[in-house]
Design a protein around this motif. Structure first.
Motif, PDB file in Angstrom:
ATOM      1  N   GLN A 176      19.836  34.468  -5.954  1.00  9.84           N
ATOM      2  CA  GLN A 176      18.969  33.340  -6.265  1.00  9.84           C
ATOM      3  C   GLN A 176      19.796  32.176  -6.812  1.00  9.84           C
ATOM      4  N   PRO A 177      19.465  30.956  -6.422  1.00 14.76           N
ATOM      5  CA  PRO A 177      20.164  29.820  -7.020  1.00 14.76           C
ATOM      6  C   PRO A 177      19.808  29.684  -8.490  1.00 14.76           C
ATOM      7  N   ILE A 178      20.616  28.931  -9.199  1.00 12.54           N
ATOM      8  CA  ILE A 178      20.404  28.745 -10.638  1.00 12.54           C
ATOM      9  C   ILE A 178      19.004  28.214 -10.910  1.00 12.54           C
ATOM     10  N   GLN A 179      18.523  27.331 -10.034  1.00 15.24           N
ATOM     11  CA  GLN A 179      17.209  26.726 -10.245  1.00 15.24           C
ATOM     12  C   GLN A 179      16.111  27.781 -10.326  1.00 15.24           C
ATOM     13  N   VAL A 180      16.139  28.779  -9.423  1.00 15.28           N
ATOM     14  CA  VAL A 180      15.106  29.815  -9.424  1.00 15.28           C
ATOM     15  C   VAL A 180      15.173  30.635 -10.710  1.00 15.28           C
ATOM     16  N   ASN A 181      16.375  31.008 -11.121  1.00 10.80           N
ATOM     17  CA  ASN A 181      16.530  31.765 -12.363  1.00 10.80           C
ATOM     18  C   ASN A 181      15.986  30.984 -13.556  1.00 10.80           C
ATOM     19  N   GLN A 182      16.325  29.714 -13.597  1.00  9.75           N
ATOM     20  CA  GLN A 182      15.886  28.881 -14.719  1.00  9.75           C
ATOM     21  C   GLN A 182      14.372  28.704 -14.720  1.00  9.75           C
ATOM     22  N   GLU A 183      13.811  28.393 -13.549  1.00  8.78           N
ATOM     23  CA  GLU A 183      12.368  28.159 -13.477  1.00  8.78           C
ATOM     24  C   GLU A 183      11.582  29.421 -13.810  1.00  8.78           C
ATOM     25  N   ALA A 184      12.070  30.586 -13.368  1.00 14.72           N
ATOM     26  CA  ALA A 184      11.375  31.841 -13.663  1.00 14.72           C
ATOM     27  C   ALA A 184      11.336  32.104 -15.165  1.00 14.72           C
ATOM     28  N   ARG A 185      12.446  31.898 -15.821  1.00 14.70           N
ATOM     29  CA  ARG A 185      12.498  32.136 -17.268  1.00 14.70           C
ATOM     30  C   ARG A 185      11.610  31.152 -18.028  1.00 14.70           C
ATOM     31  N   LEU A 186      11.628  29.886 -17.614  1.00 13.19           N
ATOM     32  CA  LEU A 186      10.809  28.892 -18.308  1.00 13.19           C
ATOM     33  C   LEU A 186       9.323  29.132 -18.082  1.00 13.19           C
ATOM     34  N   LEU A 187       8.945  29.501 -16.849  1.00 14.40           N
ATOM     35  CA  LEU A 187       7.539  29.808 -16.581  1.00 14.40           C
ATOM     36  C   LEU A 187       7.059  30.937 -17.482  1.00 14.40           C
ATOM     37  N   VAL A 188       7.834  32.007 -17.554  1.00 17.75           N
ATOM     38  CA  VAL A 188       7.434  33.166 -18.358  1.00 17.75           C
ATOM     39  C   VAL A 188       7.379  32.797 -19.840  1.00 17.75           C
ATOM     40  N   GLU A 189       8.417  32.154 -20.346  1.00 17.84           N
ATOM     41  CA  GLU A 189       8.461  31.811 -21.770  1.00 17.84           C
ATOM     42  C   GLU A 189       7.296  30.904 -22.160  1.00 17.84           C
ATOM     43  N   HIS A 190       7.087  29.843 -21.389  1.00 16.97           N
ATOM     44  CA  HIS A 190       6.055  28.872 -21.759  1.00 16.97           C
ATOM     45  C   HIS A 190       4.646  29.426 -21.564  1.00 16.97           C
ATOM     46  N   SER A 191       4.412  30.120 -20.455  1.00 16.31           N
ATOM     47  CA  SER A 191       3.058  30.632 -20.212  1.00 16.31           C
ATOM     48  C   SER A 191       2.681  31.703 -21.229  1.00 16.31           C
ATOM     49  N   VAL A 192       3.628  32.568 -21.587  1.00 21.25           N
ATOM     50  CA  VAL A 192       3.347  33.599 -22.592  1.00 21.25           C
ATOM     51  C   VAL A 192       3.088  32.957 -23.953  1.00 21.25           C
ATOM     52  N   ALA A 193       3.879  31.955 -24.303  1.00 20.84           N
ATOM     53  CA  ALA A 193       3.699  31.290 -25.598  1.00 20.84           C
ATOM     54  C   ALA A 193       2.336  30.611 -25.692  1.00 20.84           C
ATOM     55  N   ILE A 194       1.949  29.885 -24.637  1.00 27.10           N
ATOM     56  CA  ILE A 194       0.661  29.188 -24.654  1.00 27.10           C
ATOM     57  C   ILE A 194      -0.494  30.184 -24.628  1.00 27.10           C
ATOM     58  N   ALA A 195      -0.377  31.233 -23.817  1.00 29.38           N
ATOM     59  CA  ALA A 195      -1.445  32.236 -23.750  1.00 29.38           C
ATOM     60  C   ALA A 195      -1.628  32.937 -25.094  1.00 29.38           C
ATOM     61  N   THR A 196      -0.530  33.185 -25.788  1.00 25.34           N
ATOM     62  CA  THR A 196      -0.614  33.815 -27.110  1.00 25.34           C
ATOM     63  C   THR A 196      -1.333  32.906 -28.101  1.00 25.34           C
ATOM     64  N   LEU A 197      -1.019  31.622 -28.048  1.00 27.75           N
ATOM     65  CA  LEU A 197      -1.704  30.659 -28.917  1.00 27.75           C
ATOM     66  C   LEU A 197      -3.200  30.603 -28.607  1.00 27.75           C
ATOM     67  N   LEU A 198      -3.534  30.616 -27.331  1.00 22.42           N
ATOM     68  CA  LEU A 198      -4.940  30.520 -26.943  1.00 22.42           C
ATOM     69  C   LEU A 198      -5.721  31.781 -27.304  1.00 22.42           C
ATOM     70  N   GLN A 199      -5.034  32.921 -27.359  1.00 22.28           N
ATOM     71  CA  GLN A 199      -5.710  34.146 -27.796  1.00 22.28           C
ATOM     72  C   GLN A 199      -6.196  34.010 -29.236  1.00 22.28           C
ATOM     73  N   SER A 200      -5.360  33.429 -30.076  1.00 15.31           N
ATOM     74  CA  SER A 200      -5.715  33.318 -31.491  1.00 15.31           C
ATOM     75  C   SER A 200      -6.504  32.052 -31.799  1.00 15.31           C
ATOM     76  N   SER A 201      -6.306  31.017 -30.981  1.00 17.56           N
ATOM     77  CA  SER A 201      -6.988  29.750 -31.248  1.00 17.56           C
ATOM     78  C   SER A 201      -7.397  29.100 -29.926  1.00 17.56           C
ATOM     79  N   PRO A 202      -8.462  29.597 -29.305  1.00 16.54           N
ATOM     80  CA  PRO A 202      -8.861  29.069 -27.992  1.00 16.54           C
ATOM     81  C   PRO A 202      -9.425  27.653 -28.080  1.00 16.54           C
ATOM     82  N   LEU A 203      -9.375  26.960 -26.962  1.00 14.10           N
ATOM     83  CA  LEU A 203      -9.993  25.640 -26.868  1.00 14.10           C
ATOM     84  C   LEU A 203     -11.511  25.798 -26.903  1.00 14.10           C
ATOM     85  N   THR A 204     -12.179  24.870 -27.577  1.00 11.22           N
ATOM     86  CA  THR A 204     -13.624  25.045 -27.793  1.00 11.22           C
ATOM     87  C   THR A 204     -14.435  23.806 -27.430  1.00 11.22           C
ATOM     88  N   ALA A 205     -13.891  22.938 -26.602  1.00 13.01           N
ATOM     89  CA  ALA A 205     -14.604  21.701 -26.273  1.00 13.01           C
ATOM     90  C   ALA A 205     -15.949  22.000 -25.617  1.00 13.01           C
TER      91      ALA A 205
END
Length: 581
Positions: A176-205
């Motif tokens: 895999q090129p560097i771009q794929v490795n980087q994008e995969a790690r960032l997708l996982v890190e950011h999506s897990v972090a945001i999902a964890t926040l939303l579990q404890s403090s969901p949006l309520t609009a």
């Protein structure tokens, strides 16, 4: 006194991957292979991962509010997940479109009664894509955000073939090129972090309340006065305080340049509408794209008639012009009577331009199915017609006069017996006048080496290090598109007189000043009846810059004919107060 402390224990995050490949299970999918690469990183985070294929489900025509539809298990999976990832392969396929439409319908039906929140509200969203375009990712993320999903930063992983890597993801064999490795790690890190926040403090609009409030404001508002448009002067060499001409498309600027040579100055009324003002010695006129006959009511009728390719072909057939055999128009692949078809075929949208989603030389039902899936996904009506063998030409008529003819060739290289394919490719991109792929202010664009190029290279048993024999032409693209490096060859003096006569006679149907014909034939110098050639369609706003700026053969000053007409009819069209004609 005994004190107690409580630590919230979060359940493992659930990840659902919906693969929108057109390949049914268990057929091997490059998109799934890329997803497996990403999924492993989710598992390392302790997430629970599931995957399904959209095409394996039979999507209902009507969604049942009571939940009796056959896709209830899929809906329940989507509803139960914390992170939803959609997989795309090359394009937003019909499988994706059906998934989106299903979710749009069921999210509306099953919205929370009090707040109006959809069942996917607070779900984190991401995209995994093989061989696609960035705008497809942007559109997909936007569509799911409208459903209520949350887009974290860097929420897409893309595999784009390049010169360094293999033609598909699986053939890369783990490299895999560097771009794929980087994008995969960032997708996982950011999506897990945001999902964890939303579990404890969901949006309520409360979306229903917001809708009611905005509607109340709109009901009380009074229409604002229209804003007067201040035109902006187009810059020339001696007038540098106006609009940069590089913001104009090349065909518009090419016509303007001839007007400037004749003493006209130009102002832009609207770049979006491509509306301009031409002025000379205090008098002038308004026009859109090209100066024309200014019989606008009649011209608009002409443009309206032009929108559908089937109408164009019918009119040309009535006039006795050679056209491809038509098999009709269809909304879906299922409607096509396959037993009546004769291959090869061309599949295209019944409306559109710039060769977008046009698939020539289809030789099998499988190829036809893939082509129609793309057209369906784009929302187009499928038009099928016979494939005409030969070269592709554009014939230009201006004011019912023959102005020129160019051959349009897909991006190509020609061997010299010394340089490799890669060296020839690089040399062509050094040619004068070739602009960037996305640049509008150029006729010629740099050649692109992409997935199609790799396929053609592989089929010819070539590599980038192959040295082509002297004079051997090799095409790097199947389609003729300007943005991938097409060539334009002047053929004005070779077109057969009968073909010219037919084009001029047909042009008298319309009041428009310019008319371009798309023509396929094996030999331009012979009558179409002898070669089996045919006209594919006509256009009222052809690209005159192809003739003025062709890169092979004689460049033709066709815009002179446009301005000759303007000046010859000045008494009829020029006013001092710039009335719209």
């Amino acid at each position: 006194m005994t004190s107690f402390s409580f630590t919230a224990v979060m359940a493992p995050l659930k990840i659902l991957f919906v693969n929108c490949t057109l390949k049914q299970s268990p057929e091997i999918s490059n998109t799934e292979a890329l997803w497996n690469y990403v999924a492993e990183r989710y598992r390392q985070k302790g997430c629970q991962v599931e995957q399904v294929r959209s095409i394996d489900f039979k999507f209902p025509i009507e969604i049942m509010p009571e939940g009796r539809d056959a896709l209830l298990p899929l809906f329940e999976q989507v509803q139960a997940t914390d992170i939803l990832i959609v997989g795309l392969s090359g394009t937003r396929s019909s499988a994706y479109q059906r998934l989106l439409e299903y979710l749009q319908d069921i999210c509306q039906i099953r919205a929370e009664p009090t707040t109006g929140q959809s069942p996917v509200y607070n779900k984190v969203f991401g995209v995994v894509m093989v061989s696609g375009a960035p705008h497809d990712i942007a559109q997909t993320c936007y569509e799911f955000s409208q459903l209520g999903c949350v887009n974290p930063p860097n929420n897409a992983v893309t595999w784009l073939p390049s010169v360094e890597f293999s033609e598909d993801f699986m053939a890369a064999n783990g490299k895999q090129p560097i771009q794929v490795n980087q994008e995969a790690r960032l997708l996982v890190e950011h999506s897990v972090a945001i999902a964890t926040l939303l579990q404890s403090s969901p949006l309520t609009a409360n979306q229903r309340a917001a809708t009611h409030e905005t509607q109340a404001i709109a009901d009380q508002a009074t229409p604002a006065s229209p804003t007067l448009l201040t035109p902006k002067t187009v810059r020339t060499d001696d007038h540098l305080d106006g609009l940069d001409p590089h913001r104009l498309t090349k065909r518009i600027w090419t016509v303007m340049q001839e007007g400037i040579r004749r003493g006209f100055t130009f102002k832009v009324f609207s770049l979006e509408d491509r509306t301009f003002q031409a002025e000379r010695e205090g008098k002038g006129f308004l026009y859109k794209i090209y100066p024309g006959h200014f019989s606008f009511r009649r011209q608009y009728e002409d443009y309206d008639y032009e929108q559908f390719k089937s109408r164009k072909l019918a009119l040309m057939q009535q006039d006795g012009l050679s056209i491809p055999t038509s098999y009709g128009t269809f909304k879906t692949f299922a409607e096509i009577p396959l037993e009546t078809l004769s291959y090869p075929l061309v599949a295209k949208p019944d409306s559109g331009s710039l060769s977008e989603n046009v698939f020539p030389n289809l030789g099998t039902v499988a190829q036809l199915r893939q082509a129609t899936a793309v057209i369906e996904a784009s929302g187009g009506v499928i038009k099928l017609e016979s494939h005409i063998a030969g070269r592709d030409y554009r014939v230009l008529i201006i004011n019912h006069q023959y102005a020129g003819c160019v051959e349009r060739r897909p991006a190509n290289i020609t061997g010299d017996g010394e340089r490799t394919i890669l060296e020839l490719f690089q040399a062509r991109n050094q040619e004068e006048g070739r602009g960037d792929r996305n640049e509008a202010h150029t006729t010629l664009h740099q050649l692109v080496f992409d997935h199609t190029s790799r396929q053609l290279l592989h089929r010819a048993n070539y590599t980038l290090e192959t040295v082509l024999p002297a004079g051997k032409m090799f095409f790097l693209q199947k389609k003729i598109t300007a943005s991938t490096g097409a060539d334009y060859v002047d053929c004005t003096d070779r077109l057969h007189p009968d073909t010219i006569k037919d084009c001029i006679a047909f042009s008298h149907h319309f009041s428009t000043l310019t008319l371009g014909f798309d023509l396929m034939t094996m030999d331009l110098s012979r009558p179409l009846a002898e070669t089996g050639g045919a006209f594919n369609e006509y256009n009222f706003l052809p690209y005159v810059d192809l003739h003025e700026n062709c890169n092979i053969g004689q460049q033709r000053p066709v815009c002179q004919l446009i301005w000759d007409y303007i000046e010859a009819h000045a008494a009829q069209i020029v006013t001092s107060d710039f009335n719209v004609f």
